[in-house]
Design an enzyme around this catalytic site. Structure first.
Site, short mmCIF file in Angstrom:
data_model
loop_
_atom_site.label_atom_id
_atom_site.label_comp_id
_atom_site.label_asym_id
_atom_site.label_seq_id
_atom_site.Cartn_x
_atom_site.Cartn_y
_atom_site.Cartn_z
N PHE A 165 25.15 63.75 -14.95
CA PHE A 165 25.84 62.81 -14.80
C PHE A 165 25.41 61.98 -16.06
O PHE A 165 24.28 61.87 -16.48
CB PHE A 165 25.69 62.05 -13.63
CG PHE A 165 26.33 60.60 -13.59
CD1 PHE A 165 27.87 60.80 -13.42
CD2 PHE A 165 25.65 59.53 -13.76
CE1 PHE A 165 28.23 59.49 -13.54
CE2 PHE A 165 26.29 58.37 -13.76
CZ PHE A 165 27.38 58.45 -13.63
N ARG A 175 13.49 69.69 -11.13
CA ARG A 175 12.94 68.10 -10.98
C ARG A 175 14.31 67.34 -11.44
O ARG A 175 15.24 67.81 -12.37
CB ARG A 175 11.89 67.79 -12.28
CG ARG A 175 10.61 68.55 -11.95
CD ARG A 175 9.76 68.12 -10.74
NE ARG A 175 8.60 68.64 -10.82
CZ ARG A 175 7.96 69.17 -9.63
NH1 ARG A 175 8.96 69.67 -8.86
NH2 ARG A 175 6.91 69.54 -9.99
N ARG A 197 22.64 42.79 -5.20
CA ARG A 197 22.15 44.37 -5.80
C ARG A 197 22.93 45.43 -4.72
O ARG A 197 22.45 45.44 -3.88
CB ARG A 197 20.82 44.36 -5.87
CG ARG A 197 20.04 43.60 -6.70
CD ARG A 197 20.77 43.85 -8.09
NE ARG A 197 19.71 43.27 -9.38
CZ ARG A 197 19.78 43.38 -10.33
NH1 ARG A 197 20.89 44.05 -11.00
NH2 ARG A 197 19.32 42.80 -11.43
N ALA A 213 16.32 39.68 -16.10
CA ALA A 213 16.13 40.94 -16.91
C ALA A 213 17.39 41.62 -17.17
O ALA A 213 18.44 41.30 -16.78
CB ALA A 213 15.35 42.17 -15.68
N GLU A 215 18.76 38.13 -22.91
CA GLU A 215 18.68 38.03 -21.53
C GLU A 215 18.31 36.75 -20.91
O GLU A 215 18.85 36.18 -19.91
CB GLU A 215 17.80 39.48 -20.94
CG GLU A 215 18.45 40.57 -21.05
CD GLU A 215 19.75 40.99 -20.31
OE1 GLU A 215 20.12 40.09 -19.22
OE2 GLU A 215 20.62 41.58 -20.96
N SER A 255 9.84 53.73 -11.75
CA SER A 255 9.63 54.64 -10.82
C SER A 255 9.24 56.20 -11.58
O SER A 255 10.37 57.00 -11.61
CB SER A 255 11.08 54.90 -10.06
OG SER A 255 11.12 53.59 -9.49
N GLU A 283 30.65 40.03 -17.62
CA GLU A 283 31.76 39.68 -17.26
C GLU A 283 31.47 40.20 -15.41
O GLU A 283 32.33 40.04 -14.72
CB GLU A 283 33.16 40.14 -17.67
CG GLU A 283 33.05 41.76 -17.97
CD GLU A 283 34.32 42.18 -18.63
OE1 GLU A 283 34.74 43.25 -18.30
OE2 GLU A 283 34.78 41.68 -19.52
#
Length: 182
Positions: free
Chosen positions: A15, A37, A64, A76, A92, A113, A138
């Site tokens: 993807f 993996r 979120r 962030a 930011e 991660s 936006e």
């Protein structure tokens, strides 16, 4: 350390998105066996710990989707292709909070991660905040909050602040306060 390294045999792109890409890698393990993996590729991000002249932490509250909840975080955002992390941090901070500053101090970088993603976050401390213009993307909706360190610690306990970068930011400020009488 050579006895820990996995050799990539084959990479398959699964993807390609706006924020992340997903690859499946076939690897040769140190013992000669093979495995797969799943790896998320991310361009990296910045996070900013903005502190007002009054010593308050500037945070943003936003929904979120991955969590299906609203949480409170430090500002962030994702690095654009080839963008300098310092420039991204300035952008930011102003876009999300309406503040700007010339007092941005790089603290450290960390992987979010590493078990499945290569995302790295560059963390900055912003002091001597001045008024700028808030111009969120936006598709970005958020509220700006200013809280004391004690209030932020309570928000962690209540899981209102519930992400690693913001928990780290609060702990960093707590250590700074303890060490300098801030």
């Amino acid at each position: 350390m050579k006895h820990l390294i996995e050799k990539t045999i084959k990479t398959t792109d699964v993807f390609k998105g706006r924020v992340i890409d997903l690859q499946v890698e076939e690897v040769e393990l140190p013992n000669g066996k093979t495995s797969t993996r799943e790896v998320i590729k991310h361009p990296g991000a910045v996070a900013v710990i903005p502190v007002t002249r009054e010593g308050k932490l500037v945070l943003v509250r936003q929904y979120r989707k991955a969590l299906n909840k609203v949480i409170v975080e430090i500002p962030a955002g994702k690095l654009e292709q080839g963008e300098n992390p310092l420039d991204c941090a300035k952008r930011e901070l102003e876009e999300e909070t309406g503040y700007n500053t010339n007092q941005l101090h790089f603290l450290l970088s960390f992987y979010t991660s590493p078990g499945f993603a290569d995302e790295i976050i560059y963390l900055y401390l912003a002091e001597e905040l001045g008024e700028g213009t808030s111009q969120t993307d936006e598709d970005e909706f958020l509220d700006v909050l200013e809280v004391t360190l004690d209030e932020a610690e309570k928000m962690i306990k209540q899981e209102i602040i519930h992400d690693a970068k913001t928990v780290y930011a609060v702990q960093y400020l707590k250590m700074k306060e303890l060490s300098k009488g801030w």
